[in-house]
Scaffold this motif. Structure first.
Motif: not given
Lengths: 582, 582
Positions: A426-430
C-alpha cells in the motif's frame, strides 16, 4: 556429550547399534511383563523397551520408578519394533534397554505437555518452561529462528551490514510512551528505551553505511492489546542512494525469499495499491486481499428514492456476499447486531437478497422497487443467489464499519485461510493526519517521512491534508507487517515538517538537533523500512497472536508471570538512583 | 538505484563504460585546466576528471563549487588514467565527467575524515556520523559484522537455536548495578535490564531447547573505565546433556572458526591451564601468553641470608627479562617507580644483572654473594645478558604486582604484538571468594555455577575457600574474552549455594524461586558460556579499546555525546510513571 544420538534421529538402518539417548519421559506403558517408555527431546520421541525376565531386575525397577517429565539417560541396542508406528519418524524401531539412569526427577507437571494442553493461559505463562516443551510452541520458536537466519542471509547477500544501535537513548516528549531509565551517574536525568532505531539508522546513512539492517528489540509503554507486547522485535533496514521503487523491490525480494525458503511458498509479484484505492475498495489501509468482496459506491444510483437514511448520508457503499441469498433472518440479524456493537458503531445494515433472476428481497423494499433493486444489483455485480449488504453514513466511518463486516463475512465464508497468503504494497499514504482531539496535525508515518515531490506545492500552500508521502506499507492477509518511507534529508524541509507538527524551534533543536545538524554535513538521499518480526512470525506460522512466537512474553498487564516482574525495588537502590516512588 | 556502480568497484576492464556513481567528495584538485574530484563511499574511492575546453562549462562550474563532504552524483565514461595510482584499487582508471549533480551540500567538517584524524575524542563522539565515515572506524564495524555472521554460521551449523530473551526483566538486590525501568501500568514497580540472560538461558534448557545462543545486549550500571560501556553485547550460549569438555571443545571450535574465516589465522589447539597454575606462573587468571617470562618462586633459596625484606615476606618471586642486563640505572628506576605507583602498590623492586658468566650486579649485593646470586640465576634459568627482577610480600599481592611488571616488560620488549594471538582456557576456578569488606563469601563466577564433584565434600565440611568450580574462561592475549560454567541443576544444591552466599530462604525464593521451582520439573544437566562480543571484536581488530567497535558508544560518564543523553524528562511523564526526582 551425555548422548550418542538424539531422540529423533534413529531409523531402521540403525538396527543393532548400541546407543545412548537422553531426554524427558513422555509416556510409560506396562503390559504384562513388557515396559515401554517414550522419551522426548527437542528432536523427537523414541521408545525404550524393557522386558521382565530378559532385562536385569534393577533396570526394570528404575523403569517402574520414573514418572512423566523425568530426565533420563538410557543405553541399549536398536531393535525392530514388533508393531510399528507409521506416525512417528522413529516408529520402526525401539531401544532394548541395557542401562538407565535418572538424571533428574520431576514433580507431576501442572498441565499436559501435549499439543492440546489442558493448561490455561495463566498457568502456561507461569510455568513457561513446561509450556515451551510442547511441540507446537517449540515449532513456533524454530520457525522464528529460521526466519531470522533467512532474513540475515538475504540481506547479507545484498551487502547490508548489521550494526547495533544503542538501547539507552534519549526520551522525546513526543514519544509519550517511552520507557525511561534513571541514570545513577547523572542523577535527575533519564535514558529512554527506543521505540525504534529510526534516528540512528538515518545517522548511519549520513555516516555512509549505505545499507544497514538490524533485528532489534524495541519498546513501547502503551496499554496492551492481545497482540501487543511492551518489548517487540523489528527487522529494521535503511538504504542510501535509492528511490522508493528500489526499496519496494528489495524488500519484496526479502518477503518472497522468506516464504520460499521457510514455507516453500512461491509468492506472486506483490500488487501495489494506493492508500486512496485501499480505502475506497476495502475501507482499510491494510486490506485482507485473500478475498475480493470489494466495496461498491452507490451514491449516484441509490439516493433520491425517498429513503432518508441514504439520502442524507455522505456515502452509501455495499458489498456482495456470494451465495448467501438464503441467509436466514436470524443470520442477518446477527450481522446487524455485529455492526451495531459499540466497537463498530453502525446504525444499521441494509440487505438485498438476490433470490432469482430479477427477483430481489430487501430490507428497503418500501423505498426501492424491483427495477431499482436490479439496477443496484447490476452496479454491484451481484448474481442470483448472492446477498448484498449496504451501509451508509459519514464516509470515513462507514468505510471502517463496512470493512469490519467484510472481514466478518470473509471469516464466515471461510475465505481467510491461515495457510493462504496474499501480500501487497500500500503506497501514497497521506503525509499528515488531523487529530480532532489535540487539534493538531500528526505525522501519519513519522516526522522524518518526505512528501511526494509533486505535492510539495500543496504543502507550501497549506493544503496539508492532501499532501501524499513517500511512504509504503507491506500488508499480508490484512495485517501490516512492515512499513517505511523515503526520508527527508535536508535541514530546511525537516525544520518545516517539525514546525507543522507543532514543534517550536527550541523543541525541535533539543530533540532532533543532532539529526538536523547532521543533515548539513552531506546527507545522502535515503529511505528504509521496518518489519514487525513477531507479527511476521505469527502470520507465517498461521497464528493470530504473536505471544506464542515469543519465548517469554508478558501478559496484558505487562507482567512476566514466570519471574513475577515488574516488582518493587529496595529503598537504597531508589536513593542511589535519585528517585522516589510517589 | 541512483548509481550504476559503487566508488570501489570499477577497474581497467570497465574502460569505456558509461557509469553513474554517488558519494562524498573526499578531495579536489585543480591544476591548469584539469579538475579532479575524489569521490568516496563505503566501498572505496574513485577519481572524476573534468577538463576545461572539453567538459561543458556548466559542469566545470559545478565542479568548482563543490566542497569536502558534499554528496554528489556523477555520470561519465570510464577512461584510463594518465598517471596511475597503484595504491588505490581503482587507481588505473578515472571517470570523464558528463554530468554532475549536487545531491546535498556540506559545511566544512570540524575534523579531517582521514585515517589519521585531527579530531579529539569529544569532537569525534559529538559528530559521530562524520567519525564513522573514516575508513578505520568503518572497517571496525565491518569486522564486527563479519564476526557476527560467522558466529551465527558456526552455531547454526551445530544446531544451536537463536532465542530472544526479554530485556525487561526483574531487579535483584544482588545485582546492585541493575538499570531499572519504572512501570507505568504497575506504579511503584520496576523492571530491570538484564546484566546477562543467565536465568533465562537456563530456563530454556529446562524447556528442552538443548542448544541455545543469542547475540544480545546486556546492561550494567557501574562506574565506567576506559574499556567498559553501560550497554554491551554478549555471545550467549547454553547446552544440555554435556560435560565441561564438550563446552570447551565446542567453543574452542567457535573461536578457531572466527579466526580462520575472518582473520585467516589458524589458531593452534588451545592449552588448558588451571587457575592455580595461572596464578602461580603469571599472577593472573588471564595470563598474556604471547610471551613466557613465567614467575619463578624463590622462597627456598633466597630466604635466610639476612635480607629482612625477603626473610619476612610470605612469597618471593621473580621474572627474567631476556637480554636486558644492560638496562641503565634510569631504566630500572623507572620500572621501580612503575611498580610503586599507588595502582600497583609495591614497596620496591630488586634486580640482578646477569652481566657475564658468573658475574652478577644486583641491588642486594650487600646480602647475596656471587655464588648465591648464581644459584638464584640458575633457579630462574637466567642467561648471560639477562636481567632478573624480584619482588616479595604477601603472596596474593606480590603476584598481582609482579604480573603488572611482567606485562610492562612485555610491552617494552615488544612481546605483545597486536597481530599475534595466543588463546588458552583457564579452568578449575575457585567456586567462592571471600570478601573482606562485606565479610561474606561471593560466587567467583555466579551463584548458578556447580562445584566440582570431587570437591563437594569440602563444601560440606565448610572448607569453602578450597572448593573448585566447574568454571572456565577463554583468555586471548591477556584478556578474558569469554567465561562460563557447568550449572547447578538440582534444587537442593542451588538452595545450599544461595544460603552460603548469604541469601535467606525468603530472599532466595523471591529472586530465584522460579528457577528452583523449574529444577523440580525435570531439569537436564547443562552448562554454557558467554563471550564479550565488543571485547572480542577489539582484540581481533588489534585494538585496546572497545569503543571504536561500537557504532554509538557512551563516554566515561555514561553519556551519548551525539544525542546528549541522558536528559531530564517532563514532570508530566514522571507523574505518569509514579516517580519523583529527589
Amino acid at each position: 556429550m551425555l548422548r550418542t544420538h538424539t531422540c529423533g534421529e534413529l531409523r531402521i538402518q540403525d538396527l543393532g547399534k548400541k546407543v545412548t539417548i537422553t531426554g524427558w519421559v513422555q509416556k510409560l506403558r506396562n503390559k504384562g511383563g513388557l515396559l515401554w517408555i517414550d522419551v522426548r527431546d527437542r528432536y523427537g520421541v523414541i521408545q525404550l523397551l524393557a522386558e521382565e525376565g530378559k532385562t536385569p531386575i534393577p533396570i526394570i525397577d528404575i523403569c517402574k520408578s520414573v514418572g512423566r517429565e523425568y530426565v533420563i539417560s538410557a543405553k541399549g541396542i536398536v531393535i525392530e519394533r514388533v508393531s510399528k508406528n507409521p506416525n512417528m519418524p522413529t516408529g520402526d524401531i525401539e531401544i532394548m534397554l541395557e542401562e538407565i539412569t535418572i538424571l533428574n526427577a520431576s514433580k507431576t507437571p501442572p498441565f499436559l505437555i501435549e499439543d492440546d494442553t489442558d493448561g490455561g493461559d495463566e498457568l502456561r505463562m507461569k510455568f513457561r518452561y513446561l509450556d515451551l516443551r510442547r511441540a507446537e510452541v517449540r515449532k513456533n520458536l524454530e520457525l522464528r529462528h529460521q526466519l531470522n537466519q533467512q532474513t540475515r542471509q538475504y540481506l547479507d547477500n545484498l551487502g547490508f551490514i548489521d550494526i547495533e544501535t544503542p538501547v539507552l537513548i534519549k526520551s522525546t516528549p513526543e514519544g509519550a510512551r517511552d520507557f525511561v531509565v534513571p541514570s545513577r551517574m547523572n542523577k535527575g536525568e533519564f535514558y529512554a528505551l527506543p521505540q525504534s532505531p529510526q534516528t540512528f539508522k538515518q545517522i548511519l546513512m549520513v555516516a555512509g553505511f549505505d545499507r544497514y539492517y538490524q533485528i532489534v528489540k524495541c519498546f513501547r509503554d502503551e496499554d496492551l492489546r492481545a497482540d501487543r507486547q511492551p518489548e517487540f522485535t523489528q527487522i529494521d533496514c535503511e538504504m542510501s542512494f535509492i528511490t522508493q521503487e528500489d526499496i519496494l523491490e528489495t524488500f519484496e525480494g526479502l518477503i518472497k525469499h522468506l516464504f520460499k525458503t521457510v514455507k516453500n511458498v512461491e509468492l506472486p509479484i506483490l500488487p501495489t495499491m494506493t492508500y486512496a484505492d485501499a480505502m475506497q475498495w476495502y475501507g482499510s489501509d491494510k486490506p485482507d486481499t485473500r478475498f475480493e468482496m470489494k466495496f461498491v459506491e452507490l451514491n449516484s444510483i441509490i439516493k433520491g428514492k425517498g429513503f432518508q437514511v441514504f439520502d442524507e448520508a455522505e456515502l452509501v457503499i455495499g458489498i456482495v456476499a456470494k451465495g448467501c441469498a438464503q441467509y436466514t433472518r436470524k443470520q442477518i440479524d446477527e450481522l446487524t447486531e455485529f455492526v451495531k456493537r459499540p466497537q463498530i458503531g453502525a446504525k444499521g445494515l441494509v440487505y438485498i437478497r438476490h433470490e432469482a433472476e430479477n427477483i430481489f428481497k430487501s430490507s428497503v423494499d418500501k423505498f426501492y422497487n424491483q427495477d431499482e433493486l436490479a439496477n443496484i444489483a447490476k452496479t454491484m455485480s451481484s448474481n442470483v443467489g448472492d446477498l448484498m449488504f449496504i451501509m451508509s453514513g459519514e464516509a470515513k466511518k462507514v468505510r471502517k464499519q463496512l470493512c469490519e463486516l467484510r472481514l466478518e463475512m470473509g471469516n464466515r465464508l471461510g475465505l481467510r485461510k491461515k495457510d493462504e497468503f496474499s501480500a501487497l504494497w500500500v503506497v501514497d499514504f497521506p503525509l499528515l493526519d488531523w487529530d480532532d482531539e489535540t487539534q493538531r496535525w500528526h505525522a501519519m508515518h513519522h516526522p522524518f517521512t518526505s512528501p511526494k515531490n509533486e505535492d510539495i506545492v500543496l504543502l507550501e500552500n497549506g493544503d496539508l491534508g492532501n499532501v501524499r508521502a513517500n511512504a509504503y506499507d507491506m500488508v499480508i492477509n490484512g495485517t501490516e507487517v512492515g512499513g517505511g518511507s523515503i526520508r527527508i534529508f535536508q535541514r530546511e524541509m525537516q525544520e518545516k515538517m517539525l514546525s507543522i507538527l507543532g514543534f517550536s524551534p527550541e523543541q525541535a533543536k533539543a530533540q532532533f538537533g543532532f539529526l538536523m545538524d547532521a543533515f548539513e554535513y552531506g546527507t545522502p538521499p535515503h529511505g528504509g523500512i521496518a518489519f514487525g518480526f513477531d507479527r511476521l512470525c505469527a502470520i507465517m506460522g498461521g497464528a493470530d497472536s504473536i505471544r506464542d512466537f515469543i519465548a517469554f512474553p508478558k501478559n496484558n498487564a505487562g507482567r512476566d508471570m514466570m519471574i513475577n516482574s515488574p516488582s518493587t525495588i529496595a529503598d537504597e537502590q531508589l536513593k542511589e538512583l535519585g528517585i522516589n516512588v510517589l
